[in-house]
Design a protein around this motif. Structure first.
Motif, short mmCIF file in Angstrom:
data_model
loop_
_atom_site.label_atom_id
_atom_site.label_comp_id
_atom_site.label_asym_id
_atom_site.label_seq_id
_atom_site.Cartn_x
_atom_site.Cartn_y
_atom_site.Cartn_z
N UNK A 155 49.12 -9.80 -40.06
CA UNK A 155 48.79 -11.23 -40.02
C UNK A 155 47.39 -11.47 -39.46
N UNK A 156 46.74 -10.41 -38.98
CA UNK A 156 45.41 -10.54 -38.38
C UNK A 156 44.31 -10.26 -39.40
N UNK A 196 43.66 -14.98 -36.72
CA UNK A 196 44.85 -15.18 -37.54
C UNK A 196 44.61 -16.46 -38.35
N UNK A 249 35.17 -6.63 -29.85
CA UNK A 249 34.90 -5.21 -30.03
C UNK A 249 33.43 -5.05 -30.43
N UNK A 252 46.67 -4.10 -34.99
CA UNK A 252 47.13 -5.43 -34.54
C UNK A 252 48.26 -5.97 -35.42
N UNK A 268 35.44 -18.53 -42.35
CA UNK A 268 34.91 -18.13 -41.05
C UNK A 268 35.97 -18.43 -39.99
N UNK A 296 37.57 -11.78 -25.55
CA UNK A 296 37.59 -10.35 -25.86
C UNK A 296 37.04 -10.08 -27.25
N UNK A 324 45.76 -19.33 -38.10
CA UNK A 324 45.70 -20.55 -37.29
C UNK A 324 44.37 -20.75 -36.58
N UNK A 325 43.53 -19.74 -36.57
CA UNK A 325 42.18 -19.97 -36.02
C UNK A 325 41.09 -19.53 -37.00
N UNK A 336 35.88 -9.92 -33.69
CA UNK A 336 36.93 -10.70 -33.02
C UNK A 336 38.13 -10.79 -33.96
N UNK A 337 39.31 -10.57 -33.41
CA UNK A 337 40.52 -10.67 -34.22
C UNK A 337 40.87 -12.14 -34.42
#
Lengths: 148, 166
Positions: free
Chosen positions: A87-88, A25, A65, A84, A38, A63, A27-28, A22-23
Motif C-alpha cells: 500500500x506504500x 500512502x 531515507x 513496508x 506528488x 523521517x 491518503x497522503x 519518503x514513504x
C-alpha cells in the motif's frame, strides 16, 4: 520541548542534489485521476511531541531515507516498498529543496536502517503547513502508491 | 459505499459525542465577503442537518478519512478525531456553494486539513483534534502561518479570491 533547530544541525556533508526518499500512502498522495502526482501536505508534517520518548529522538522531525546511503547499503526505493508493504509508495525530493523550505537534514541511522535520516525545521517548534506544503510540492513520485 | 460513509458522518455527529472534550479555539470567517459565519467555532460544531442528505458535500469529501485508523501513514499518525471531522464538515457545508472544492486530508495529529491551491492564492486550514484551527495563506510571494484568529483578515481575503475562481 527542545526546538528541532537547537538539537539537530543541518549536515553540510549532505549535498543539495542528494535525493531524499519518503514513504507515502494514498491518503497522503495527490492524485490526478488514478495517477499519483506528488505527496500531499500531510506527508511532510512533523511527528507529535508526545511520541519523542518512544521514538528515541530529541525533537520532532520527518523521517526520510538518504539515497546515497541506500546505494551503499545495497537498497533501493523498490526494496523499501517490499519492506513496508504494497500500500506504500515512495516520493523523492532533493536536500536543496528541503533547505529552500527552511529545513535542515540530519543523518540518523538506525540499526536496521543505515540510510535513515530526518528533515527538521531550522526555526520554530515544528514545520508550518506552509513548509510541509512546500516540501510536498517539490516532491516527485518514485514508486506510486496504489490508487485509493 | 457513499451511503455508508454518510451514515458514519451522520452517526459521528450525533449529540452523544462531545466533539471537543477539552477546550479548543475556533473563529469567525468572512466567506466570500458575503457574511461572517462562526463556522469554525467548536462550540457550534454539530454537523448541519442538510449535510446528511448531500451526496457530493462534506460527507463524500470526508468519507475516506473515516476509514483511517491510528498509524494510518505508517509513521504513527493519529486517526482524525470526531470533533475535527464534525467541524470540518460544518465548514465544508458552509463553503459548498461559495468556494472551489478543496483537497481534504487527515493531519498526522488527528485533525483535518482543507487545502485550496491556485496560481494566485494558497489556503490551508487545519482543524486540530481539539478544535484549534491554524491557517496558512500565500498570496504571491507573501506567505503567513498562524492561528486562524490571528490571520483572519488574510484568510478572508484568500477566501474572496478563491470564491471568484469558482
Amino acid at each position: 520541548v527542545p526546538l528541532p533547530g537547537e538539537v539537530y544541525s543541518d549536515d553540510q556533508t549532505i549535498p543539495n542534489d542528494e535525493l531524499i526518499y519518503r514513504m507515502v500512502i494514498p491518503s497522503n498522495t495527490k492524485f490526478d485521476g488514478d495517477v499519483a502526482v506528488r505527496a500531499q501536505t500531510n506527508a511532510f508534517q512533523d511527528r507529535r511531541v508526545e511520541e519523542l520518548e518512544e521514538l528515541g529522538v530529541p525533537a520532532v522531525a520527518v523521517s526520510v531515507y538518504l539515497a546515497s546511503e541506500m546505494v551503499k547499503a545495497g537498497s533501493s526505493p523498490a526494496a523499501l516498498v517490499d519492506r513496508w508493504g504494497s500500500r506504500y509508495g515512495v516520493v523523492s525530493l532533493t536536500a536543496g529543496a528541503a533547505r529552500d523550505a527552511g529545513q535542515g537534514i540530519v543523518r540518523w541511522p538506525k540499526e536496521d536502517d543505515p540510510a535513515h535520516g530526518m528533515i527538521f525545521v531550522l526555526e520554530g517548534e515544528k514545520k508550518t503547513n506552509g513548509q510541509s506544503k512546500a516540501l510536498a510540492r517539490s516532491s516527485t513520485i518514485v514508486v506510486a502508491p496504489p490508487p485509493q | 459505499m457513499t451511503g455508508v460513509m454518510l451514515s458514519r458522518v451522520s452517526a459521528m455527529s450525533e449529540a452523544e459525542i462531545d466533539p471537543f472534550p477539552s477546550s479548543g479555539s475556533g473563529g469567525a470567517v468572512l466567506l466570500s465577503g458575503v457574511e461572517v459565519a462562526s463556522v469554525l467555532d467548536p462550540a457550534e460544531s454539530m454537523l448541519p442537518a442538510d449535510s446528511r442528505r448531500e451526496g457530493v458535500g462534506a460527507g463524500s469529501l470526508l468519507g475516506p478519512l473515516l476509514d483511517l485508523d491510528a498509524n494510518w501513514d505508517g509513521y504513527g499518525a493519529l486517526a482524525p478525531s470526531p470533533g475535527a471531522l464534525s467541524l470540518a464538515a460544518k465548514f465544508l457545508n458552509s463553503a459548498r456553494d461559495r468556494l472551489p472544492v478543496p483537497d481534504v486530508m487527515a493531519s498526522v495529529a488527528g485533525g483535518v486539513i482543507l487545502e485550496w491551491e491556485s496560481s494566485d492564492v494558497d489556503l490551508i486550514l487545519e482543524v486540530g483534534p481539539l478544535g484549534a484551527v491554524t491557517a496558512h495563506v500565500r498570496r504571491g510571494d507573501l506567505a503567513e502561518d498562524g492561528m486562524l484568529a490571528e490571520l483572519e483578515p488574510a484568510v478572508a481575503e484568500a477566501i474572496g479570491v478563491l470564491a471568484a475562481l469558482r
